[in-house]
Enzyme design. Structure first.
Site, PDB file in Angstrom:
ATOM      1  N   LYS A  66       3.610 -24.680 -22.826  1.00 40.37           N
ATOM      2  CA  LYS A  66       4.688 -24.014 -23.911  1.00 40.37           C
ATOM      3  C   LYS A  66       6.017 -24.106 -23.359  1.00 40.37           C
ATOM      4  O   LYS A  66       6.878 -24.476 -24.123  1.00 40.37           O
ATOM      5  CB  LYS A  66       4.272 -22.628 -24.260  1.00 40.37           C
ATOM      6  CG  LYS A  66       5.000 -22.186 -25.277  1.00 40.37           C
ATOM      7  CD  LYS A  66       4.548 -20.596 -25.979  1.00 40.37           C
ATOM      8  CE  LYS A  66       5.220 -20.133 -26.840  1.00 40.37           C
ATOM      9  NZ  LYS A  66       4.775 -18.943 -27.468  1.00 40.37           N
ATOM     10  N   GLU A 120       1.362 -24.933 -12.489  1.00 40.20           N
ATOM     11  CA  GLU A 120      -0.085 -25.523 -12.167  1.00 40.20           C
ATOM     12  C   GLU A 120      -0.119 -27.090 -12.871  1.00 40.20           C
ATOM     13  O   GLU A 120      -0.393 -27.965 -12.291  1.00 40.20           O
ATOM     14  CB  GLU A 120      -1.022 -24.769 -12.531  1.00 40.20           C
ATOM     15  CG  GLU A 120      -1.412 -23.413 -11.951  1.00 40.20           C
ATOM     16  CD  GLU A 120      -0.711 -22.317 -12.281  1.00 40.20           C
ATOM     17  OE1 GLU A 120      -0.993 -21.207 -12.099  1.00 40.20           O
ATOM     18  OE2 GLU A 120       0.211 -22.458 -13.229  1.00 40.20           O
ATOM     19  N   GLY A 124       0.452 -18.534 -26.639  1.00 42.73           N
ATOM     20  CA  GLY A 124      -0.326 -19.479 -25.821  1.00 42.73           C
ATOM     21  C   GLY A 124      -1.767 -19.560 -26.240  1.00 42.73           C
ATOM     22  O   GLY A 124      -2.554 -20.794 -26.284  1.00 42.73           O
ATOM     23  N   ARG A 125      -2.357 -18.265 -25.993  1.00 43.23           N
ATOM     24  CA  ARG A 125      -3.856 -18.185 -26.157  1.00 43.23           C
ATOM     25  C   ARG A 125      -4.510 -18.177 -27.499  1.00 43.23           C
ATOM     26  O   ARG A 125      -5.435 -18.309 -27.897  1.00 43.23           O
ATOM     27  CB  ARG A 125      -4.391 -17.042 -25.703  1.00 43.23           C
ATOM     28  CG  ARG A 125      -3.644 -15.696 -25.859  1.00 43.23           C
ATOM     29  CD  ARG A 125      -4.127 -14.506 -25.140  1.00 43.23           C
ATOM     30  NE  ARG A 125      -3.138 -13.159 -25.463  1.00 43.23           N
ATOM     31  CZ  ARG A 125      -2.401 -12.993 -24.991  1.00 43.23           C
ATOM     32  NH1 ARG A 125      -1.689 -13.744 -24.149  1.00 43.23           N
ATOM     33  NH2 ARG A 125      -1.793 -11.891 -25.276  1.00 43.23           N
ATOM     34  N   GLU A 148      -6.440 -10.607 -21.745  1.00 44.82           N
ATOM     35  CA  GLU A 148      -5.076 -10.689 -21.712  1.00 44.82           C
ATOM     36  C   GLU A 148      -4.319  -9.830 -22.985  1.00 44.82           C
ATOM     37  O   GLU A 148      -3.123  -9.701 -22.870  1.00 44.82           O
ATOM     38  CB  GLU A 148      -4.514 -12.213 -21.652  1.00 44.82           C
ATOM     39  CG  GLU A 148      -3.098 -12.549 -21.355  1.00 44.82           C
ATOM     40  CD  GLU A 148      -2.799 -14.188 -21.064  1.00 44.82           C
ATOM     41  OE1 GLU A 148      -3.064 -14.251 -19.807  1.00 44.82           O
ATOM     42  OE2 GLU A 148      -2.483 -14.897 -21.766  1.00 44.82           O
ATOM     43  N   HIS A 171     -31.693 -14.381 -16.273  1.00 42.77           N
ATOM     44  CA  HIS A 171     -32.266 -14.737 -14.936  1.00 42.77           C
ATOM     45  C   HIS A 171     -31.007 -14.190 -13.916  1.00 42.77           C
ATOM     46  O   HIS A 171     -31.581 -14.424 -12.836  1.00 42.77           O
ATOM     47  CB  HIS A 171     -32.901 -15.920 -14.497  1.00 42.77           C
ATOM     48  CG  HIS A 171     -34.138 -16.257 -15.346  1.00 42.77           C
ATOM     49  ND1 HIS A 171     -35.526 -15.868 -15.082  1.00 42.77           N
ATOM     50  CD2 HIS A 171     -34.328 -16.790 -16.660  1.00 42.77           C
ATOM     51  CE1 HIS A 171     -36.337 -16.328 -15.922  1.00 42.77           C
ATOM     52  NE2 HIS A 171     -35.421 -16.607 -16.995  1.00 42.77           N
ATOM     53  N   LYS A 176       3.517 -14.309 -11.776  1.00 40.79           N
ATOM     54  CA  LYS A 176       4.130 -15.584 -11.472  1.00 40.79           C
ATOM     55  C   LYS A 176       5.549 -15.468 -10.955  1.00 40.79           C
ATOM     56  O   LYS A 176       5.669 -16.270  -9.869  1.00 40.79           O
ATOM     57  CB  LYS A 176       4.476 -16.216 -13.218  1.00 40.79           C
ATOM     58  CG  LYS A 176       3.256 -16.596 -13.854  1.00 40.79           C
ATOM     59  CD  LYS A 176       3.652 -17.288 -15.261  1.00 40.79           C
ATOM     60  CE  LYS A 176       2.447 -17.650 -15.758  1.00 40.79           C
ATOM     61  NZ  LYS A 176       2.815 -18.237 -17.303  1.00 40.79           N
TER      62      LYS A 176
END
Length: 521
Positions: free
Chosen positions: A181, A187, A240-241, A326, A357, A485
């Site tokens: 964005k 990253e 963003g999400r 978030e 399991h 950040k």
């Protein structure tokens, strides 16, 4: 000071939840956008329903929902809209319709041209968080529908991620997508630099010709060297999400087809309409939100587990972790006060039947346990009918066991069939007691296709929004993420000291020690 805990509506809701029937009660299945949602094993009663409506009214739900859909600055800490619903509307709101339609046409035209020229047999998508989990989830959940291209995703700054994503691909036929964005994401840009080197080493003379940028910061993408025709925009009013529905969905269209992307949007739009117009008592996102608030803030469950009984939905778990944690991982209300009831459960899980399991023992017999969202597809996309019967049987059995439990008397009766010593039998029976009464929700999709998946994702988006309204917190910012950040950027600069003695006094002793120890690494 505004206190939720002391408000009459909250007290009434708490009282209704605590006194609601906890044994098996009437079947309660709600339908929305093709999904069937069974809330029969959540706390519910006529009093809970009435109190829930009053709580929503007291917290301004109707007004907040209107603001969400009309583009008001519902993200009040950043003075922005959160207008992801506009991206999937059949007819987007007039104020943004031209922007949305223009950018979508550009994106789909790019896909059409790539298909016509048979370009880009491989696509590597570089994003993180909201720029990664949405498209990754959709592409990897629906890959069985088509397979025009090899689609890979790299998000982590650990170079093992990008090298694995590029491994074995032909550099001359690979498209690199940078999804960020801000177009400053550490990253994604670090991985893009690796991809550039890889293309160049593979003989590609102009690596940036094989790059696409998806961003709200068009200027930064241009300055990076990406051609205008390869830059696709979304806007600061798209969180963003919540950005899957924007140009961030490009890898979906490239990998699965434009029709799949359109069906995804249609399913979400149908859920939007339900959320906007359905009465409160039959509004699925709202009722799921009320159950979630009851479980966390009234009954004290600190987490909930997500168990999709479809192996293809494994990435739904981290997608929902980001959406829930978030969005709701906050404790400050709109007026700046500290929220005085528990909020934001931790989200965790695993697809069934692997989860059975792994952690279902804890769900069944821990002193507290956790609510569970079960997700099941009525119709599979394979021909192995017995496998599907086993999957369905296990899903329904685990849910029934969590609710019904097993009494000491029943356990003792089982043990006594093989153990005749009454003392030993009594001890062994105690180990087989299941408390039961543990809440869960069952979501049944007709099948795992793009439309149903779009509806499912929008369902959870609106559930989270409603919980944010009830708790009085902003589900659209992430200041905790931003703080981390900032610190990471500062520490990286100190690590770049290359063996000199960096000034690390701002940090705690442990952090300062490791900054010095690892400087220059």
């Amino acid at each position: 000071m505004t206190s939720l805990a002391n408000s009459p509506a909250w007290k009434d809701f708490c009282g209704a939840v605590k006194t609601s029937e906890i044994g098996a009660h009437a079947l309660r299945i709600l339908d929305a956008a093709g999904l069937s949602v069974d809330l029969s094993t959540q706390r519910h009663s006529a009093d809970v329903e009435t109190a829930g409506k009053q709580l929503l009214k007291a917290q301004g739900f109707e007004s907040a929902r209107t603001q969400l859909f009309n583009g008001s600055p519902i993200n009040w800490t950043e003075n922005r809209a959160a207008w992801h619903t506009a991206l999937r509307a059949t007819e987007p709101p007039v104020a943004v319709a031209e922007l949305i339609k223009h950018e979508r046409e550009r994106m789909l035209s790019f896909v059409d041209q790539a298909n016509a020229k048979n370009q880009y047999r491989n696509v590597v998508h570089l994003g993180i968080g909201g720029s990664d989990w949405g498209p990754r989830l959709v592409v990897e959940s629906l890959t069985g529908l088509t397979g025009r291209r090899t689609m890979r995703f790299a998000s982590n700054v650990d170079a093992h991620a990008i090298t694995a994503a590029l491994d074995g691909l032909d550099p001359h036929d690979t498209l690199i997508i940078i999804a960020s964005k801000s177009f400053t994401t550490t990253e994604s840009l670090a991985n893009a630099a690796c991809a550039t080197d890889w293309l160049r080493a593979g003989g590609v003379k102009r690596p940036l010709d094989q790059f696409v940028a998806i961003t709200a910061n068009v200027k930064a993408a241009r300055d990076y060297g990406i051609d205008n025709d390869h830059i696709f925009q979304f806007w600061d009013w798209v969180g963003g999400r919540y950005s899957l529905w924007s140009s961030i969905g490009l890898p979906i269209a490239l990998g699965l087809g434009a029709d799949v992307f359109a069906a995804l949007l249609a399913g979400a739009a149908e859920m939007d309409e339900h959320f906007l117009t359905a009465p409160i008592e039959s509004n699925v996102p709202v009722q799921m939100a009320l159950s979630g608030v009851a479980n966390r803030s009234v009954l004290g469950y600190a987490s909930f587990a997500l168990c999709p009984y479809d192996a293809r939905l494994k990435h739904l778990i981290p997608w929902l972790q980001q959406l829930e944690m978030e969005s709701l991982g906050k404790s400050t209300t709109r007026d700046g006060d500290t929220l005085d009831v528990p909020s934001s459960p931790a989200v965790w899980g695993m697809p069934g039947t692997d989860s059975q399991h792994t952690f279902f023992q804890w769900l069944h017999q821990d002193n507290i346990g956790a609510p569970v969202d079960f997700i099941l597809c009525a119709t599979p996309d394979h021909r192995y009918n017995r496998h599907h019967r086993l999957l369905v049987a296990n899903c329904l059995a685990q849910r029934a066991a969590l609710w019904q439990g097993k009494s000491y008397e029943r356990a003792l009766e089982e043990v006594q069939r093989t153990e005749k010593d009454p003392v030993k039998a009594s001890i062994l029976a105690q180990h087989r007691v299941h408390p039961g009464g543990r809440p869960s929700t069952l979501i049944v999709m007709p099948r795992l296709d793009a439309k149903s998946l779009g509806a499912l994702l929008a369902l959870y988006e609106h559930k989270v929004f409603t919980q944010g309204v009830i708790w009085g917190i902003n589900p659209f910012d992430q200041w905790g993420v931003e703080f981390g950040k900032q610190l990471a950027g500062d520490i990286e600069r100190r690590l770049d000291a290359l063996g000199s003695d960096p000034e690390v006094s701002p940090y705690d002793p442990s952090t300062a020690y490791w900054v010095k120890k690892l400087a220059g690494s």
